[in-house]
Motif scaffolding. Sequence first.
Motif, PDB file in Angstrom:
ATOM      1  N   ALA A  10       0.821  -1.215   0.000  1.00 24.70           N
ATOM      2  CA  ALA A  10       0.000   0.000   0.000  1.00 24.70           C
ATOM      3  C   ALA A  10       0.850   1.259   0.000  1.00 24.70           C
ATOM      4  O   ALA A  10       1.883   1.322   0.646  1.00 24.70           O
ATOM      5  CB  ALA A  10      -0.927   0.009   1.214  1.00 24.70           C
ATOM      6  N   HIS A  31     -13.275   3.171  -0.995  1.00 27.39           N
ATOM      7  CA  HIS A  31     -11.821   3.202  -1.057  1.00 27.39           C
ATOM      8  C   HIS A  31     -11.354   1.761  -0.887  1.00 27.39           C
ATOM      9  O   HIS A  31     -11.937   1.007  -0.114  1.00 27.39           O
ATOM     10  CB  HIS A  31     -11.244   4.058   0.076  1.00 27.39           C
ATOM     11  N   MET A  89      -5.093   8.122   3.452  1.00 27.04           N
ATOM     12  CA  MET A  89      -5.634   6.923   2.815  1.00 27.04           C
ATOM     13  C   MET A  89      -4.518   5.937   2.512  1.00 27.04           C
ATOM     14  O   MET A  89      -3.449   6.341   2.047  1.00 27.04           O
ATOM     15  CB  MET A  89      -6.344   7.309   1.514  1.00 27.04           C
ATOM     16  N   CYS A  91      -3.596   3.355   0.014  1.00 23.79           N
ATOM     17  CA  CYS A  91      -4.027   3.062  -1.347  1.00 23.79           C
ATOM     18  C   CYS A  91      -3.503   1.702  -1.798  1.00 23.79           C
ATOM     19  O   CYS A  91      -2.324   1.397  -1.636  1.00 23.79           O
ATOM     20  CB  CYS A  91      -3.523   4.144  -2.291  1.00 23.79           C
ATOM     21  N   THR A  92      -4.396   0.893  -2.369  1.00 22.89           N
ATOM     22  CA  THR A  92      -4.038  -0.419  -2.889  1.00 22.89           C
ATOM     23  C   THR A  92      -3.328  -0.252  -4.231  1.00 22.89           C
ATOM     24  O   THR A  92      -3.832   0.459  -5.104  1.00 22.89           O
ATOM     25  CB  THR A  92      -5.311  -1.273  -3.073  1.00 22.89           C
ATOM     26  N   MET A  97      -7.737   5.480  -5.989  1.00 26.71           N
ATOM     27  CA  MET A  97      -7.880   5.872  -4.583  1.00 26.71           C
ATOM     28  C   MET A  97      -9.346   5.917  -4.182  1.00 26.71           C
ATOM     29  O   MET A  97      -9.708   5.604  -3.060  1.00 26.71           O
ATOM     30  CB  MET A  97      -7.209   7.239  -4.386  1.00 26.71           C
TER      31      MET A  97
END
Length: 119
Positions: A10, A31, A89, A91-92, A97
Motif C-alpha cells: 500500500a 476506497h 488513505m 491506497c491499494t 484511490m
Amino acid sequence: MEPPFIPDGAGVMTAVIEFPPGDPGTPPHRHFGPVFGYVLEGEMLFELEGEPERVIRAGETFWEPGGDVIHYQDGNNRTDIPSRFLVTMMCTPGKPMLTLVDEEELAQRQDRRAPRPSS
C-alpha cells in the motif's frame, strides 16, 4: 477493536478536502484501503454502509475500513460555513484511490444501508 486491513504494498496519501457551505460532498463511493480522517473546520455529515449517519465536528476523528464498504456521505452539514477535513488513505497498488458506486449497485445493496432518519 481489530486493526484495519492494510493491503500489501500500500501507498499512503494525505489530502485536505474542503466543501463550501451546504455542499453534499462526494457521491457514494468506496476506497480499497482504510481511510483515517480529522475534521479541521465545520461539520461533516458522515455515513458508512451499515452505520447510521452521524455528524462529525471540528476536532473529531473518523475512519473507514475500505474494501467493499460503501461510503454514502461526507458532505458539509452546515449551510453557513465551509467544512475542511484531513484524510490519510492507504491506497491499494493498481487500484484507484476512490471509486464511485453506480445506482445499480446502490439498489442491489440497499438492505445494507442503515435506516434513514425521517424528515
